[in-house]
Design a protein around this motif. Structure first.
Motif, PDB file in Angstrom:
ATOM      1  N   PRO A 171       2.035  39.673  94.456  1.00 33.78           N
ATOM      2  CA  PRO A 171       2.279  40.983  95.087  1.00 33.78           C
ATOM      3  C   PRO A 171       1.068  41.904  94.981  1.00 33.78           C
ATOM      4  O   PRO A 171       0.765  42.641  95.926  1.00 33.78           O
ATOM      5  CB  PRO A 171       3.481  41.527  94.314  1.00 33.78           C
ATOM      6  CG  PRO A 171       4.203  40.298  93.853  1.00 33.78           C
ATOM      7  CD  PRO A 171       3.112  39.297  93.531  1.00 33.78           C
ATOM      8  N   GLU A 172       0.361  41.851  93.868  1.00 34.12           N
ATOM      9  CA  GLU A 172      -0.827  42.691  93.675  1.00 34.12           C
ATOM     10  C   GLU A 172      -1.905  42.331  94.697  1.00 34.12           C
ATOM     11  O   GLU A 172      -2.525  43.209  95.301  1.00 34.12           O
ATOM     12  CB  GLU A 172      -1.352  42.528  92.241  1.00 34.12           C
ATOM     13  CG  GLU A 172      -2.640  43.282  91.952  1.00 34.12           C
ATOM     14  CD  GLU A 172      -3.905  42.474  92.253  1.00 34.12           C
ATOM     15  OE1 GLU A 172      -4.912  43.089  92.649  1.00 34.12           O
ATOM     16  OE2 GLU A 172      -3.884  41.230  92.118  1.00 34.12           O
ATOM     17  N   LEU A 173      -2.132  41.028  94.910  1.00 38.95           N
ATOM     18  CA  LEU A 173      -3.125  40.604  95.892  1.00 38.95           C
ATOM     19  C   LEU A 173      -2.687  41.026  97.290  1.00 38.95           C
ATOM     20  O   LEU A 173      -3.468  41.602  98.051  1.00 38.95           O
ATOM     21  CB  LEU A 173      -3.326  39.087  95.849  1.00 38.95           C
ATOM     22  CG  LEU A 173      -4.291  38.562  96.919  1.00 38.95           C
ATOM     23  CD1 LEU A 173      -5.732  38.907  96.570  1.00 38.95           C
ATOM     24  CD2 LEU A 173      -4.130  37.072  97.108  1.00 38.95           C
ATOM     25  N   ARG A 174      -1.438  40.738  97.633  1.00 42.43           N
ATOM     26  CA  ARG A 174      -0.915  41.110  98.958  1.00 42.43           C
ATOM     27  C   ARG A 174      -1.100  42.597  99.209  1.00 42.43           C
ATOM     28  O   ARG A 174      -1.635  43.006 100.238  1.00 42.43           O
ATOM     29  CB  ARG A 174       0.569  40.731  99.053  1.00 42.43           C
ATOM     30  CG  ARG A 174       1.216  41.109 100.384  1.00 42.43           C
ATOM     31  CD  ARG A 174       2.719  41.207 100.272  1.00 42.43           C
ATOM     32  NE  ARG A 174       3.052  42.252  99.309  1.00 42.43           N
ATOM     33  CZ  ARG A 174       4.048  42.163  98.417  1.00 42.43           C
ATOM     34  NH1 ARG A 174       4.800  41.099  98.350  1.00 42.43           N
ATOM     35  NH2 ARG A 174       4.287  43.161  97.589  1.00 42.43           N
TER      36      ARG A 174
ATOM     37  N   LEU B  64      -8.675  31.843 101.490  1.00 42.22           N
ATOM     38  CA  LEU B  64      -8.980  33.260 101.314  1.00 42.22           C
ATOM     39  C   LEU B  64     -10.092  33.423 100.290  1.00 42.22           C
ATOM     40  O   LEU B  64     -10.025  32.870  99.190  1.00 42.22           O
ATOM     41  CB  LEU B  64      -7.733  34.016 100.843  1.00 42.22           C
ATOM     42  CG  LEU B  64      -7.911  35.469 100.413  1.00 42.22           C
ATOM     43  CD1 LEU B  64      -8.496  36.331 101.531  1.00 42.22           C
ATOM     44  CD2 LEU B  64      -6.578  36.046  99.936  1.00 42.22           C
ATOM     45  N   LEU B  65     -11.087  34.205 100.662  1.00 41.88           N
ATOM     46  CA  LEU B  65     -12.152  34.608  99.755  1.00 41.88           C
ATOM     47  C   LEU B  65     -11.965  36.095  99.492  1.00 41.88           C
ATOM     48  O   LEU B  65     -11.935  36.895 100.435  1.00 41.88           O
ATOM     49  CB  LEU B  65     -13.520  34.344 100.400  1.00 41.88           C
ATOM     50  CG  LEU B  65     -14.740  34.749  99.592  1.00 41.88           C
ATOM     51  CD1 LEU B  65     -14.837  33.939  98.297  1.00 41.88           C
ATOM     52  CD2 LEU B  65     -16.002  34.572 100.439  1.00 41.88           C
ATOM     53  N   VAL B  66     -11.807  36.454  98.229  1.00 44.63           N
ATOM     54  CA  VAL B  66     -11.578  37.849  97.848  1.00 44.63           C
ATOM     55  C   VAL B  66     -12.715  38.314  96.951  1.00 44.63           C
ATOM     56  O   VAL B  66     -13.145  37.584  96.051  1.00 44.63           O
ATOM     57  CB  VAL B  66     -10.242  37.997  97.080  1.00 44.63           C
ATOM     58  CG1 VAL B  66     -10.100  39.384  96.486  1.00 44.63           C
ATOM     59  CG2 VAL B  66      -9.075  37.711  97.982  1.00 44.63           C
ATOM     60  N   GLY B  67     -13.190  39.533  97.208  1.00 44.00           N
ATOM     61  CA  GLY B  67     -14.149  40.183  96.323  1.00 44.00           C
ATOM     62  C   GLY B  67     -13.447  41.336  95.626  1.00 44.00           C
ATOM     63  O   GLY B  67     -12.779  42.144  96.269  1.00 44.00           O
ATOM     64  N   ARG B  68     -13.581  41.365  94.309  1.00 46.75           N
ATOM     65  CA  ARG B  68     -12.956  42.444  93.520  1.00 46.75           C
ATOM     66  C   ARG B  68     -14.048  43.324  92.915  1.00 46.75           C
ATOM     67  O   ARG B  68     -15.097  42.837  92.520  1.00 46.75           O
ATOM     68  CB  ARG B  68     -12.081  41.861  92.424  1.00 46.75           C
ATOM     69  CG  ARG B  68     -10.881  41.110  92.969  1.00 46.75           C
ATOM     70  CD  ARG B  68     -10.010  40.576  91.819  1.00 46.75           C
ATOM     71  NE  ARG B  68      -8.939  39.745  92.321  1.00 46.75           N
ATOM     72  CZ  ARG B  68      -7.755  40.181  92.723  1.00 46.75           C
ATOM     73  NH1 ARG B  68      -7.490  41.472  92.680  1.00 46.75           N
ATOM     74  NH2 ARG B  68      -6.838  39.348  93.165  1.00 46.75           N
TER      75      ARG B  68
ATOM     76  N   VAL C  15     -17.013  40.595  92.289  1.00 47.09           N
ATOM     77  CA  VAL C  15     -16.720  39.265  91.767  1.00 47.09           C
ATOM     78  C   VAL C  15     -15.865  38.568  92.816  1.00 47.09           C
ATOM     79  O   VAL C  15     -14.789  39.063  93.172  1.00 47.09           O
ATOM     80  CB  VAL C  15     -15.982  39.345  90.412  1.00 47.09           C
ATOM     81  CG1 VAL C  15     -15.595  37.954  89.929  1.00 47.09           C
ATOM     82  CG2 VAL C  15     -16.844  40.061  89.382  1.00 47.09           C
ATOM     83  N   PHE C  16     -16.345  37.413  93.299  1.00 46.33           N
ATOM     84  CA  PHE C  16     -15.659  36.699  94.369  1.00 46.33           C
ATOM     85  C   PHE C  16     -14.826  35.559  93.812  1.00 46.33           C
ATOM     86  O   PHE C  16     -15.222  34.891  92.863  1.00 46.33           O
ATOM     87  CB  PHE C  16     -16.667  36.172  95.399  1.00 46.33           C
ATOM     88  CG  PHE C  16     -17.337  37.271  96.156  1.00 46.33           C
ATOM     89  CD1 PHE C  16     -16.698  37.891  97.220  1.00 46.33           C
ATOM     90  CD2 PHE C  16     -18.593  37.733  95.790  1.00 46.33           C
ATOM     91  CE1 PHE C  16     -17.304  38.934  97.913  1.00 46.33           C
ATOM     92  CE2 PHE C  16     -19.205  38.772  96.472  1.00 46.33           C
ATOM     93  CZ  PHE C  16     -18.559  39.370  97.536  1.00 46.33           C
ATOM     94  N   GLU C  17     -13.686  35.353  94.469  1.00 46.06           N
ATOM     95  CA  GLU C  17     -12.790  34.263  94.099  1.00 46.06           C
ATOM     96  C   GLU C  17     -12.283  33.608  95.387  1.00 46.06           C
ATOM     97  O   GLU C  17     -11.793  34.286  96.280  1.00 46.06           O
ATOM     98  CB  GLU C  17     -11.615  34.798  93.286  1.00 46.06           C
ATOM     99  CG  GLU C  17     -10.630  33.730  92.860  1.00 46.06           C
ATOM    100  CD  GLU C  17      -9.441  34.281  92.085  1.00 46.06           C
ATOM    101  OE1 GLU C  17      -8.641  33.449  91.618  1.00 46.06           O
ATOM    102  OE2 GLU C  17      -9.299  35.515  91.958  1.00 46.06           O
ATOM    103  N   LEU C  18     -12.382  32.289  95.433  1.00 44.44           N
ATOM    104  CA  LEU C  18     -11.859  31.521  96.550  1.00 44.44           C
ATOM    105  C   LEU C  18     -10.473  31.016  96.180  1.00 44.44           C
ATOM    106  O   LEU C  18     -10.275  30.511  95.068  1.00 44.44           O
ATOM    107  CB  LEU C  18     -12.783  30.339  96.859  1.00 44.44           C
ATOM    108  CG  LEU C  18     -12.411  29.458  98.045  1.00 44.44           C
ATOM    109  CD1 LEU C  18     -12.451  30.252  99.356  1.00 44.44           C
ATOM    110  CD2 LEU C  18     -13.350  28.249  98.123  1.00 44.44           C
ATOM    111  N   ASP C  19      -9.539  31.159  97.081  1.00 44.71           N
ATOM    112  CA  ASP C  19      -8.162  30.690  96.896  1.00 44.71           C
ATOM    113  C   ASP C  19      -7.463  31.325  95.690  1.00 44.71           C
ATOM    114  O   ASP C  19      -6.914  30.633  94.828  1.00 44.71           O
ATOM    115  CB  ASP C  19      -8.120  29.160  96.769  1.00 44.71           C
ATOM    116  CG  ASP C  19      -8.692  28.457  97.980  1.00 44.71           C
ATOM    117  OD1 ASP C  19      -8.510  28.974  99.100  1.00 44.71           O
ATOM    118  OD2 ASP C  19      -9.319  27.395  97.802  1.00 44.71           O
ATOM    119  N   PRO C  20      -7.452  32.661  95.616  1.00 45.50           N
ATOM    120  CA  PRO C  20      -6.729  33.302  94.513  1.00 45.50           C
ATOM    121  C   PRO C  20      -5.225  33.080  94.661  1.00 45.50           C
ATOM    122  O   PRO C  20      -4.738  32.805  95.761  1.00 45.50           O
ATOM    123  CB  PRO C  20      -7.066  34.789  94.689  1.00 45.50           C
ATOM    124  CG  PRO C  20      -7.300  34.924  96.164  1.00 45.50           C
ATOM    125  CD  PRO C  20      -7.957  33.628  96.587  1.00 45.50           C
ATOM    126  N   ALA C  21      -4.517  33.206  93.561  1.00 41.59           N
ATOM    127  CA  ALA C  21      -3.058  33.123  93.610  1.00 41.59           C
ATOM    128  C   ALA C  21      -2.538  34.275  94.468  1.00 41.59           C
ATOM    129  O   ALA C  21      -3.007  35.417  94.341  1.00 41.59           O
ATOM    130  CB  ALA C  21      -2.475  33.198  92.210  1.00 41.59           C
TER     131      ALA C  21
END
Length: 177
Positions: A13-16, A62-66, A4-10
């Motif tokens: 600390p968990e993301l970092r 930032l584009l993140v895939g979870r 699942v992709f998200e552009l510009d996530p908050a």
């Protein structure tokens, strides 16, 4: 299961911590993302901070895939050009898929999500990225529609006496009607 992709996530600390862990794992598995193994979190954190500063300044997204458990499994940083004559294309940096998820098509999914994100930006006609030669990355990016447009022989020194080419790839974006 797909990422699942998200552009510009908050930026939490968990993301970092998730991006740091991903970067360390990809690097230590031999991934070409700015380091050579062995790599520790302390090596990666300063580089990630640079990306976060650029995000805070509005220059980078930032584009993140979870994965199915919500863990950070893939990333790509989309960076705007600041030069007034080159604002019609963006850079794609730190393109990573966690080693446990490789071979599932998630790299293609990540690049497709990056293409969609860049295509949604006003005035953006193309994506450029660079990759380390000699790793087969050029073939992978070419299979995703990127074209090699430049190569600097021996520009990346991974160890004394061991150089790789710096390869520039370009993906023109389809014009939106």
């Amino acid at each position: 299961m797909a990422l699942v992709f998200e552009l510009d996530p908050a930026v939490t600390p968990e993301l970092r911590d998730g991006v740091v862990a991903l970067w360390v794992d990809v690097s230590n598995a031999g991934g070409s993302v700015g380091f050579v193994p062995p790599v520790a979190a302390g090596d990666v954190r300063p580089e990630l901070v640079k990306h976060f500063v650029a995000m805070a300044e509005g220059r980078t997204r930032l584009l993140v895939g979870r994965d199915e458990g919500g863990a950070v499994a893939a990333t790509a940083f989309i960076t705007h050009n600041t030069h007034r004559l080159m604002r019609h294309w963006v850079w794609l940096y730190t393109v990573m898929v966690h080693p446990r998820h490789q071979g599932k098509g998630y790299g293609r999914d990540l690049l497709a999500a990056a293409e969609e994100a860049a295509g949604g930006l006003d005035g953006i006609d193309a994506i450029r990225l660079t990759c380390r030669g000699g790793e087969g990355l050029e073939r992978f990016y070419a299979s995703c529609g990127y074209k090699e447009v430049g190569r600097v022989p021996g520009a990346i020194r991974v160890a004394p006496g061991e150089e790789r080419d710096d390869v520039t790839m370009l993906l023109p974006l389809a014009r939106r009607a």
